[in-house]
Design an enzyme around this catalytic site. Structure first.
Site, PDB file in Angstrom:
ATOM      1  N   GLY A  40       2.926   1.986  -0.046  1.00  0.00           N
ATOM      2  CA  GLY A  40       2.505   1.026  -1.066  1.00  0.00           C
ATOM      3  C   GLY A  40       1.005   0.791  -1.019  1.00  0.00           C
ATOM      4  O   GLY A  40       0.346   0.643  -2.057  1.00  0.00           O
ATOM      5  N   ARG A  43       9.283   0.449  -6.297  1.00  0.00           N
ATOM      6  CA  ARG A  43       8.593  -0.809  -5.962  1.00  0.00           C
ATOM      7  C   ARG A  43       7.705  -1.269  -7.116  1.00  0.00           C
ATOM      8  O   ARG A  43       7.221  -0.460  -7.906  1.00  0.00           O
ATOM      9  CB  ARG A  43       7.781  -0.626  -4.667  1.00  0.00           C
ATOM     10  N   ASP A  87       5.261  -8.642   7.625  1.00  0.00           N
ATOM     11  CA  ASP A  87       5.807  -7.367   8.104  1.00  0.00           C
ATOM     12  C   ASP A  87       6.606  -7.531   9.400  1.00  0.00           C
ATOM     13  O   ASP A  87       7.316  -6.614   9.815  1.00  0.00           O
ATOM     14  CB  ASP A  87       4.674  -6.355   8.324  1.00  0.00           C
ATOM     15  N   LYS A 105      -2.363   0.220  10.743  1.00  0.00           N
ATOM     16  CA  LYS A 105      -2.137   0.972   9.490  1.00  0.00           C
ATOM     17  C   LYS A 105      -3.074   0.482   8.379  1.00  0.00           C
ATOM     18  O   LYS A 105      -3.698   1.277   7.689  1.00  0.00           O
ATOM     19  CB  LYS A 105      -0.666   0.825   9.078  1.00  0.00           C
ATOM     20  N   GLN A 164      -2.679  -6.093  -0.978  1.00  0.00           N
ATOM     21  CA  GLN A 164      -2.782  -4.849  -1.747  1.00  0.00           C
ATOM     22  C   GLN A 164      -3.272  -5.123  -3.169  1.00  0.00           C
ATOM     23  O   GLN A 164      -4.127  -4.413  -3.691  1.00  0.00           O
ATOM     24  CB  GLN A 164      -1.422  -4.143  -1.765  1.00  0.00           C
ATOM     25  N   LYS A 204       9.726  -4.849  -0.381  1.00  0.00           N
ATOM     26  CA  LYS A 204       9.041  -3.981   0.595  1.00  0.00           C
ATOM     27  C   LYS A 204       9.695  -2.588   0.557  1.00  0.00           C
ATOM     28  O   LYS A 204      10.369  -2.252  -0.409  1.00  0.00           O
ATOM     29  CB  LYS A 204       9.109  -4.626   1.983  1.00  0.00           C
TER      30      LYS A 204
END
Ligand code: S3P
Length: 442
Positions: free
Chosen positions: A94, A122, A322, A22, A175, A349
């Site tokens: 996200g 979030r 994750d 991903k 991120q 998350k």
């Protein structure tokens, strides 16, 4: 809304290929859009999250097409995006929202972003605040949709005004790191980002491959201005985070099981769970290791194992963040008490994963203690039982409970499992292929 119905199986066997990673899929679309020329992506993850990134760039004038099995992105260069007419809907993703905020802040584009109820709740301040300190103009607004009575968050970015500089971020976050680096790259400013622990480094690796000037020194990443990025051919490896569900299934299954997941990305910043599962006594082997597009790729084999408890914490956490939901399922099937700590990031998350696991695992007969920064899971193989579980609209919670249901005596039902399509659209088909008894009901 569909649910999963799961019954236990005696053992799990098979060799399977998994959808693309991903994180790498998002970045291949993003960097393809701002490069010169046509980027071709093989094995792009066609999950809802990545498709949200694709749709956002289409809205900004980038032509993205699927030709046969290959996705083609006709890049328009660092200055080629146009302001979208529509609001950019990042869905549940996200990564889409945070990376896009950085990219847009450094561009000449004005755009408004939103997401689903989970994403709108979030934290975005972790990206917006440092971007503002770099000179970005960003407004946050809340709008009530009268028909649904639901509040939606809109974030407007007016690109431009970005200054370079060196930034320290308070959490290990790929991120956030990527957003700041992309703002600098788009604005032609030198930007350095230092994080407290190393988060996944796909941005650094892939930007380099696209011709950006990237330097990594310890926990600091610097991106210097370049005139242009050059389109690439990207081969996306199988997603390690998706593989983890099958690795744990292979380990906790009984009898003569053997599961092999092929061509999985083994980037060292991603495979903390591999180390932990081996430390737990998991019989896992890495086969046919090779390097593809700057990323290590290999096959992973898992066989039924007697697992024992471990402690998981510290610098390892960002490398398995994750995978904590599925690792807690492994802990539930192990002997002894597994402690997971330093994992407070799990609370922000797709759902609060600490609270979700602390509420759901006990339904299956698993003894769990919630910590502020993690969980304590006591191995409960002897008391496991089927249950009705909730996903909280979180794909990784849904899939983790499905794996647990595959060894828990009785018939398990997991509610609201549509969310699995965000990251792993063919999860149930592959589960059935290796012997799991799982079906989807409306
Ligand atoms: C991601 C980074 C991670 C991870 C997420 C994907 C990415 O979040 O949890 O699923 O693609 O950059 P952080 O930003 O907290 O590292």
């Amino acid at each position: 809304m569909s649910d999963y119905v799961v019954r236990p199986s005696a053992s799990f066997r098979g060799r399977i290929d998994l959808p693309g990673d991903k994180s790498i899929s998002h970045r291949s679309v993003l960097f393809g859009a701002i490069a010169h020329g046509t980027t071709r992506v093989h094995n792009l993850l066609e999950g809802e999250d990545v498709l949200a990134t694709v749709a956002s760039f289409r809205n900004m004038g980038i032509v993205i097409r699927k030709k046969g099995r290959v996705w083609e992105i006709a890049g328009k260069g660092l200055g080629g995006l146009r302001s979208p007419e529509a609001i950019l809907d990042c869905g549940n993703s996200g990564t889409t929202m945070r990376l896009m905020l950085g990219l847009l802040a450094g561009s000449g584009v004005t755009a408004t972003l939103t997401g689903d109820a989970s994403l709108n709740a979030r934290p975005m301040g972790r990206v917006i605040d440092p971007l503002r300190s770099m000179g970005a103009t960003i407004f946050e607004m809340t709008e009530t949709r009268s028909t649904l009575g639901e509040n939606i968050r809109l974030i407007e970015v007016r690109g431009g005004g970005i200054r370079g500089g060196a930034f320290k971020i308070p959490m290990a976050s790929a991120q956030v790191k990527s957003a700041l680096l992309l703002a600098g790259l788009m604005a032609g400013r030198k930007v350095s980002v230092t994080e407290p622990l190393k988060s996944r480094d796909h941005t650094e690796r892939m930007l380099k491959a696209f011709g950006a000037r990237v330097k990594v020194k310890g926990l600091t990443v610097t991106v210097e201005p370049v005139e242009r990025l050059k389109a690439q051919q990207v081969f996306v490896p199988g997603d390690f985070s998706s593989a983890a569900f099958f690795l744990v299934l292979g380990l906790i299954g009984a009898g003569k099981g053997r599961l092999v997941v092929r061509n999985i990305g083994l980037n060292p910043t991603r495979v903390g769970a591999l180390e932990i599962l081996k430390k737990m006594g998991g019989r896992i082997r890495v086969l046919r290791k090779k390097t593809v597009c700057g990323e290590t790729v290999g096959d992973l084999e898992a066989r039924p194992s007697r697992l024992k408890a471990v402690t998981i914490g510290g610098g390892l956490i960002p490398r398995l963040i994750d995978e904590i939901p599925i690792l807690s399922v492994a802990a539930a099937a192990a002997e002894g008490r597994t402690v997971i700590r330093d994992a407070g990031e799990l609370r922000v998350k797709e759902t609060d994963r600490i609270a979700a696991l602390a509420a759901e695992l006990p339904r299956f007969g698993v003894s769990v203690k919630e910590r502020k920064d993690g969980l304590e899971v006591t191995g409960s193989r002897g008391t496991l039982k089927a249950a009705e579980g909730n996903s909280y609209g979180d794909h990784r919670i849904a899939m983790s409970l499905a794996v647990l249901g595959s060894i828990a005596p009785g018939t398990t039902r997991i509610r609201e499992t549509d969310c699995v399509a965000t990251s792993f659209p063919n999860f149930t088909a592959l589960m059935r292929k290796v012997g799991a008894k799982i079906s989807e009901t409306q």
